[in-house]
Design a protein around this motif. Structure first.
Motif, PDB file in Angstrom:
ATOM      1  N   LEU A   1       0.841  -1.183   0.000  1.00 49.10           N
ATOM      2  CA  LEU A   1       0.000   0.000   0.000  1.00 49.10           C
ATOM      3  C   LEU A   1       0.885   1.244   0.000  1.00 49.10           C
ATOM      4  N   ASN A   2       0.543   2.182  -0.863  1.00 53.29           N
ATOM      5  CA  ASN A   2       1.277   3.439  -0.854  1.00 53.29           C
ATOM      6  C   ASN A   2       0.683   4.358   0.207  1.00 53.29           C
ATOM      7  N   ALA A   3       1.249   5.544   0.351  1.00 50.80           N
ATOM      8  CA  ALA A   3       0.814   6.466   1.399  1.00 50.80           C
ATOM      9  C   ALA A   3      -0.658   6.862   1.225  1.00 50.80           C
ATOM     10  N   LEU A   4      -1.086   7.046  -0.010  1.00 49.09           N
ATOM     11  CA  LEU A   4      -2.476   7.411  -0.266  1.00 49.09           C
ATOM     12  C   LEU A   4      -3.423   6.290   0.151  1.00 49.09           C
TER      13      LEU A   4
ATOM     14  N   ASN B   1      -7.068   4.374   6.708  1.00 49.20           N
ATOM     15  CA  ASN B   1      -7.284   4.989   8.025  1.00 49.20           C
ATOM     16  C   ASN B   1      -8.577   5.796   8.047  1.00 49.20           C
ATOM     17  N   GLN B   2      -8.873   6.469   6.949  1.00 47.66           N
ATOM     18  CA  GLN B   2     -10.112   7.241   6.849  1.00 47.66           C
ATOM     19  C   GLN B   2     -11.323   6.307   6.914  1.00 47.66           C
ATOM     20  N   GLU B   3     -11.238   5.164   6.243  1.00 43.16           N
ATOM     21  CA  GLU B   3     -12.335   4.188   6.262  1.00 43.16           C
ATOM     22  C   GLU B   3     -12.539   3.633   7.665  1.00 43.16           C
ATOM     23  N   VAL B   4     -11.437   3.377   8.367  1.00 46.27           N
ATOM     24  CA  VAL B   4     -11.537   2.860   9.736  1.00 46.27           C
ATOM     25  C   VAL B   4     -12.265   3.876  10.619  1.00 46.27           C
ATOM     26  N   ARG B   5     -11.905   5.142  10.496  1.00 42.52           N
ATOM     27  CA  ARG B   5     -12.576   6.185  11.289  1.00 42.52           C
ATOM     28  C   ARG B   5     -14.054   6.284  10.905  1.00 42.52           C
ATOM     29  N   ALA B   6     -14.349   6.167   9.623  1.00 40.31           N
ATOM     30  CA  ALA B   6     -15.743   6.236   9.175  1.00 40.31           C
ATOM     31  C   ALA B   6     -16.546   5.052   9.716  1.00 40.31           C
TER      32      ALA B   6
END
Length: 127
Positions: free
Chosen positions: A100-103, A109-114
């Motif tokens: 996985l690249n940085a994006l 991480n955004q999906e986990v928070r969502a």
């Protein structure tokens, strides 16, 4: 070397057989306008034309089952479907052996928070 063949016993799975199979056709003659009206009425009753006409012919009316979900539930469902698609793309990439690249990590991480927010919303809605 002998091969051992196991015979399957019991339920094979799949859709259960109908007790009374509908295998007789009934043809209805109508013009194109009547056909469109019947199709529209069946669609508004949320059924297909065959079921619509059978109910109408046997009972004289068609029962309409209206399923409504709260707006919040529909929003959460849409959000979960979107998240599932994103996670599936990440899983495909990882299964191919790609890192996985940085994006991608940021999106994950955004999906986990969502997902955590959705869990909070569901708990709030249920309480």
């Amino acid at each position: 070397m002998q091969k051992i063949i196991k015979k399957r016993t019991g339920n094979k799975g799949g859709r259960p057989k109908a007790e009374l199979k509908r295998n007789t056709h009934l043809t209805v003659m109508c013009n194109i306008i009547e056909k469109k009206i019947i199709q529209s009425n069946a669609k508004s009753a949320r059924t297909n034309v065959s079921v619509y006409l059978r109910e109408l012919g046997l009972n004289g009316r068609v029962r309409m089952v209206v399923k409504t979900l709260p707006k919040e539930v529909l929003q959460i469902t849409g959000m979960l479907n979107h998240m599932a698609a994103n996670l599936n793309q990440i899983a495909k990439k990882r299964n191919k052996g790609e890192d996985l690249n940085a994006l991608d990590r940021a999106l994950l991480n955004q999906e986990v928070r969502a997902i955590q927010e959705v869990v909070k919303d569901v708990k709030f809605y249920l309480v």
